[in-house]
Design an enzyme around this catalytic site. Structure first.
Site, PDB file in Angstrom:
ATOM      1  N   HIS A   1       0.839  -1.211   0.000  1.00  0.00           N
ATOM      2  CA  HIS A   1       0.000   0.000   0.000  1.00  0.00           C
ATOM      3  C   HIS A   1       0.867   1.252   0.000  1.00  0.00           C
ATOM      4  CE1 HIS A   1      -3.939   1.980   1.611  1.00  0.00           C
ATOM      5  NE2 HIS A   1      -3.219   2.843   0.915  1.00  0.00           N
TER       6      HIS A   1
ATOM      7  N   ARG B   1       2.419   8.301  -6.708  1.00  0.00           N
ATOM      8  CA  ARG B   1       2.086   9.565  -7.402  1.00  0.00           C
ATOM      9  C   ARG B   1       2.688   9.643  -8.813  1.00  0.00           C
ATOM     10  NH1 ARG B   1      -1.575  10.334  -3.149  1.00  0.00           N
ATOM     11  NH2 ARG B   1      -0.606  11.185  -1.288  1.00  0.00           N
TER      12      ARG B   1
ATOM     13  N   ASN C   1      -5.156   6.199  -7.057  1.00  0.00           N
ATOM     14  CA  ASN C   1      -5.788   7.532  -6.984  1.00  0.00           C
ATOM     15  C   ASN C   1      -4.817   8.621  -7.432  1.00  0.00           C
ATOM     16  OD1 ASN C   1      -4.275   6.987  -4.620  1.00  0.00           O
ATOM     17  ND2 ASN C   1      -5.417   8.511  -3.436  1.00  0.00           N
TER      18      ASN C   1
ATOM     19  N   ASP D   1       0.953   2.593   3.741  1.00  0.00           N
ATOM     20  CA  ASP D   1       0.067   3.645   3.231  1.00  0.00           C
ATOM     21  C   ASP D   1       0.857   4.944   3.028  1.00  0.00           C
ATOM     22  OD1 ASP D   1      -2.060   5.021   2.244  1.00  0.00           O
ATOM     23  OD2 ASP D   1      -3.245   5.014   4.087  1.00  0.00           O
TER      24      ASP D   1
ATOM     25  N   GLY E   1      -2.546  12.191   4.969  1.00  0.00           N
ATOM     26  CA  GLY E   1      -1.569  11.192   4.534  1.00  0.00           C
ATOM     27  C   GLY E   1      -0.230  11.387   5.216  1.00  0.00           C
TER      28      GLY E   1
HETATM   29  O1  DOR Z   1      -4.648   9.591   4.343  1.00  0.00           O
HETATM   30  C1  DOR Z   1      -4.869   9.166   3.208  1.00  0.00           C
HETATM   31  N1  DOR Z   1      -4.150   9.578   2.152  1.00  0.00           N
HETATM   32  N2  DOR Z   1      -5.839   8.257   3.044  1.00  0.00           N
HETATM   33  C2  DOR Z   1      -6.233   7.875   1.815  1.00  0.00           C
HETATM   34  O2  DOR Z   1      -7.104   7.071   1.706  1.00  0.00           O
HETATM   35  C3  DOR Z   1      -5.616   8.477   0.604  1.00  0.00           C
HETATM   36  C4  DOR Z   1      -4.256   8.925   0.896  1.00  0.00           C
HETATM   37  C5  DOR Z   1      -3.686   9.772  -0.189  1.00  0.00           C
HETATM   38  O3  DOR Z   1      -3.715   9.375  -1.359  1.00  0.00           O
HETATM   39  O4  DOR Z   1      -3.139  10.857   0.095  1.00  0.00           O
HETATM   40 ZN    ZN Z   2      -3.716   4.826   0.873  1.00  0.00          ZN
HETATM   41 ZN    ZN Z   3      -7.099   4.485   2.156  1.00  0.00          ZN
END
Ligand code: DOR
Ligand code: ZN
Ligand code: ZN
Length: 442
Positions: free
Chosen positions: A61, A65, A95, A308, A328
């Site tokens: 995860h 970018r 995303n 993440d 994030g």
């Molecule tokens: O904190 C987050 N940042 N949660 C997410 O689901 C997306 C991620 C991001 O892409 O910055």
């Molecule tokens: Zn994420």
């Molecule tokens: Zn997420």
């Protein structure tokens, strides 16, 4: 026989044990693990002075970018950050700008990445508008799909239950898992209306509540059951959410889950003290939730720990209204050190660390030949000094996002060298490989 490289005088993690041995590498693969006298001759030998060799971390995860979001991170900086953190394979989230949600978008990302990455990269795709394209996206090499229940990312409105089920079913047909950001969108919206006019962190926590996650996870479990698709629940942050997953798993539902280092080690209190740099979705939770996640980790109830990694520009973190802050955490460089510190503190065992960072990610995401140290496997390895104590300093990150809620933390355990497909990529914090030497994993 002579091989390309021998790593000697190491403690090698193999099959749940640590043995004094060396590793012979030829081309991209491990060809022999043995005592030094039994290793073949090699063009190059590296003496590891009795430090540990672990399987390279597989981070399922991360948001790498690039493209129109290159100002936050790009494939080169993101994968340098990965290598610096002992990560040899990253699965990239969709995303992006443009969103990875079509055959063309996926191919374009692969094309750009192939020239820039220094570790291996695999890709998620969001669902396309036309679910008949799911087969082509899988054929082009996406390793999983990703969907957000919180808001629409990709071609399908997450509130449309029938379309969601059909998309999940298509993913099952091509044998790919679907990862879910499980915060319930309708509950988020209702709460958001309730806190109208407020822009403080407390209001944010009322919106991104424990209930929103639990509701999202319950819905995810229903979709899993109805579609028969393997679902992977991203960044579980609540005890009730995790218990729900465990209950469904024991009923035979095909589900796995991940937690992040920040949800394992930081609580709401840290968020209030640190502020926006610690703002993330789902948010940091009360200490009781954190302690439950820690307990669950050591008791084998959590499948994967993933970073993440979600880098943003500093100015995007520095807004006065909480609703304007980009959520994030830049976490890929601190994940392994933080987990090694947990091992040193006796909070988790080394075998739990290897399971959740390498073995389980490989199994759940179908990454053949990776995730363990064994003859015939790819030489994706991280050499760690388990005893080295140091202080996290985000200004030294390779990530463009040089700030972290772990700024100033004393940690014990450091990745010293990272090998990817048999090539030394990171050596004592220096990136020593050329961009493009990582592979696209299809
Ligand atoms: O904190 C987050 N940042 N949660 C997410 O689901 C997306 C991620 C991001 O892409 O910055
Ligand atoms: Zn994420
Ligand atoms: Zn997420």
């Amino acid at each position: 026989m002579s091989v390309d490289l021998v790593l000697k005088e190491a403690k090698v993690y193999i099959g749940g044990r640590v043995i004094d041995a060396g590793i012979a590498i030829d081309g991209e693969k491990i060809v022999r693990i043995a005592k030094e006298v039994n290793l073949p001759s090699a063009s190059e030998k590296i003496n590891l002075n009795r430090t540990f060799i672990l399987p390279g971390v597989i981070d399922v995860h991360a948001h790498l970018r690039d493209q129109d979001l290159s100002y936050k991170e790009d494939f080169y900086t993101g994968t340098c950050a990965a290598a610096n953190g002992g990560v040899t394979l990253v699965i990239d989230m969709p995303n992006n700008k443009p969103v990875t949600m079509s055959l063309e978008a996926l191919k374009e990302r692969m094309r750009i990445a192939s020239r820039k990455t220094v570790v291996n990269v695999a890709f998620y795709s969001a669902f396309p508008e036309d679910i008949n394209e799911i087969g082509q996206i899988a054929h082009a090499g996406a390793k999983a799909f990703k969907t957000f229940l919180s808001h629409k990312v990709g071609g399908i409105d997450p509130n449309d239950e029938d379309k969601m089920i059909n998309a999940f079913k298509e993913a099952a047909k091509v044998n790919l898992p679907v990862a879910v950001h499980a915060e319930d969108g309708s509950l988020l919206l209702r709460k958001f209306k309730e806190v109208a006019g407020r822009s403080d962190i407390e209001a944010y926590l009322e919106v991104h509540s424990v209930e929103a996650e639990v509701k999202g996870i319950r819905r995810t479990m229903r979709i899993a059951e109805r579609s028969g698709t393997h679902v992977h629940v991203c960044h579980v942050s609540t005890s009730e959410g995790l218990r729900t997953i465990l209950r469904e798993k024991s009923r035979g539902i095909s589900v796995s889950c991940e937690v992040t280092p920040h949800h394992l080690l930081l609580s709401e209190k840290n968020l209030k003290r640190i502020g926006n740099i610690a703002l993330v979705n789902p948010p940091l939770r009360p200490l009781s939730e954190v302690l439950y996640l820690q307990w669950a980790l050591e008791n084998g109830l959590i499948d994967i720990v993933a970073s993440d990694h979600a880098p943003h520009a500093f100015k995007e973190k520095d807004a006065s209204s909480v609703w304007d802050v980009s959520a994030g955490i830049s976490g890929i460089e601190t994940m392994l050190p933080l987990m090694l510190t947990m091992v040193n503190k006796g909070q988790i065992s080394l075998s739990t660390l290897v399971k959740v960072l390498s073995e389980n990610p490989s199994r759940i995401f179908g990454l053949k030949g990776r995730g363990q140290i064994a003859e015939g496997f790819y030489a994706d390895l991280v050499v760690v000094d388990l005893k080295r104590e140091w202080t996290i300093d985000p200004t030294e990150f390779y990530s463009k996002a040089k700030f972290s809620p772990f700024d100033g933390w004393r940690v014990k355990g450091k990745p010293l060298k990272t090998f990817v497909n048999g090539v030394l990529v990171m050596d004592e914090g220096e990136i020593v490989a050329k961009p493009g030497c990582g592979k696209i994993i299809r």
